[in-house]
Scaffold this active site. Structure first.
Site, mmCIF file in Angstrom:
data_model
loop_
_atom_site.group_PDB
_atom_site.id
_atom_site.type_symbol
_atom_site.label_atom_id
_atom_site.label_comp_id
_atom_site.label_asym_id
_atom_site.label_seq_id
_atom_site.Cartn_x
_atom_site.Cartn_y
_atom_site.Cartn_z
ATOM 1 N N LYS A 160 0.859 -1.185 0.000
ATOM 2 C CA LYS A 160 0.000 0.000 0.000
ATOM 3 C C LYS A 160 0.902 1.244 0.000
ATOM 4 O O LYS A 160 1.030 1.941 1.008
ATOM 5 C CB LYS A 160 -0.940 -0.021 1.201
ATOM 6 C CG LYS A 160 -1.977 -1.143 1.097
ATOM 7 C CD LYS A 160 -2.733 -1.351 2.384
ATOM 8 C CE LYS A 160 -3.959 -0.498 2.476
ATOM 9 N NZ LYS A 160 -5.018 -0.883 1.563
HETATM 10 C C1 LIG Z 1 -5.671 -1.829 -4.007
HETATM 11 C C2 LIG Z 1 -6.224 -2.658 -2.903
HETATM 12 N N1 LIG Z 1 -6.539 -3.941 -3.141
HETATM 13 C C3 LIG Z 1 -7.042 -4.735 -2.174
HETATM 14 C C4 LIG Z 1 -7.263 -4.259 -0.890
HETATM 15 C C5 LIG Z 1 -7.824 -5.181 0.141
HETATM 16 O O1 LIG Z 1 -6.834 -5.572 1.067
HETATM 17 P P1 LIG Z 1 -7.199 -5.935 2.570
HETATM 18 O O2 LIG Z 1 -8.201 -7.008 2.515
HETATM 19 O O3 LIG Z 1 -5.925 -6.371 3.179
HETATM 20 O O4 LIG Z 1 -7.745 -4.711 3.172
HETATM 21 C C6 LIG Z 1 -6.940 -2.923 -0.611
HETATM 22 C C7 LIG Z 1 -7.132 -2.285 0.686
HETATM 23 O O5 LIG Z 1 -7.195 -2.540 1.709
HETATM 24 C C8 LIG Z 1 -6.406 -2.110 -1.630
HETATM 25 O O6 LIG Z 1 -6.100 -0.833 -1.394
#
Ligand SMILES: Cc1ncc(COP(=O)(O)O)c(C=O)c1O
Length: 325
Positions: A160
């Site tokens: 992220k």
């Molecule tokens: C681009 C992106 N994909 C997928 C996710 C989902 O990840 P997670 O389940 O760890 O929150 C996120 C955000 O949390 C994201 O910013």
């Protein structure tokens, strides 16, 4: 209880707990100009029944954060366990008794011009009351964006990284202005990658299918939780493989997953209805299981939760046994 946007909200910044209004960064901060930060998103869910706030998989979130900070060579000097303690303390100091979103952010903090990085890093943790991120009660209409997902050879999508979210912002803005609720990204090879801020799952021929982590997706923790719930609770085979765009149009069910959104079913893609246009049974059952698991109602998934007000895991186990009995 402190509200979202309250300047007296207590945040963790510069190694101290302080009011939000005092937590400020300078205009020349490296990360502001060059996007050189890495953030996380963690959820805590309030359970009315047990009057407890449960943080969802915080150790895994902090482990992912620290690993991904390593991609930018940002050092977060505390262990995941210590970061969890700070997070719990923030919730207690703000007296949250509602659903919460936690946003840790680590960044290059030197105040100077020039893109080359150095060893000046800072981090902060903010926790806010936070309701639904997407309103998906009736299912979403998703649109495939004309922007492609960033490649690992440019900016790694698995982390992220602040600057990478320009990609998500462009896609999200494009499709929302065209009347869709949410964006779906293709990667440079033309396969489905993910949503702007969520992972994607498709149900096809009795299997739950999601793109592999090598297709330029964020390695989602909700994605991992959903795969476990699907296999254990629904007995559904889960397959990680590339997905073609046209498969989205002929699949049985489609949904997004993420910390902020939970499970968000999609009922139309690019003006094409998925099956009968209603939320499918698998998305519905997974959503019910996910809600129950994250509120501490399913003993098998207590391992994911850390309670804010009742202290540590042993209390949680007793609570679980009591609610099952
Ligand atoms: C681009 C992106 N994909 C997928 C996710 C989902 O990840 P997670 O389940 O760890 O929150 C996120 C955000 O949390 C994201 O910013």
């Amino acid at each position: 209880m402190k509200a979202d946007g309250d300047p007296n909200l207590i945040v963790y910044f510069g190694g101290e707990y302080m009011p939000l209004r005092e937590a400020r960064v300078g205009i020349l901060t490296h990360a502001l100009h060059y996007g050189t930060g890495v953030f996380e998103g963690i959820r805590a869910h309030w359970d009315e029944r047990s009057q407890e706030l449960f943080v969802m998989r915080p150790v895994e979130h902090y482990e992912r954060w620290k690993q991904n900070c390593g991609i930018l060579r940002i050092d977060v000097p505390l262990s995941p366990e210590k970061l969890c303690e700070i997070t719990l303390e923030l919730m207690r100091r703000n007296e949250f008794r509602t659903n919460v979103y936690v946003r840790p952010i680590a960044y290059k903090s030197a105040e100077r011009i020039g893109v080359a990085t150095d060893d000046q890093d800072e981090f902060a943790i903010v926790a806010l009351p936070f309701g639904d991120y997407l309103h998906a009660e009736k299912g979403l209409h998703a649109g495939v964006s004309s922007w492609r997902r960033i490649e690992d050879t440019a900016i790694p999508a698995r982390a992220k990284i602040c600057g990478a979210y320009v990609n998500s912002a462009l896609a999200s803005d494009e499709v929302r202005r065209s009347g869709f609720d949410e964006a779906i990204f293709l990667n440079e090879s033309g396969h489905v990658a993910e949503g702007a801020t969520c992972n994607i799952f498709m149900v096809r021929k009795g299997k739950l299918v999601t793109p592999p982590v090598t297709d330029n997706v964020l390695e989602g923790i909700t994605r991992d939780s959903i795969m476990e719930l699907a296999q254990r609770e629904l007995g559904l085979p889960v397959v990680e493989r590339s997905i073609d765009r046209s498969e989205l149009y002929v699949c049985d069910e489609l949904f997004l997953t993420g910390t902020a959104v939970g499970i968000a079913p999609i009922v139309r893609v690019d003006h094409r209805q998925i099956r009968d246009g209603a939320i499918g049974p698998i998305a519905r059952q997974l959503n019910e299981s996910y809600i129950a698991a994250t509120r501490g109602h399913l003993v098998a998934y207590r391992k994911w939760l850390v309670p804010v007000y009742r202290g540590q895991q042993p209390d949680l186990v007793r609570l679980a046994e009591a609610s099952v009995a």
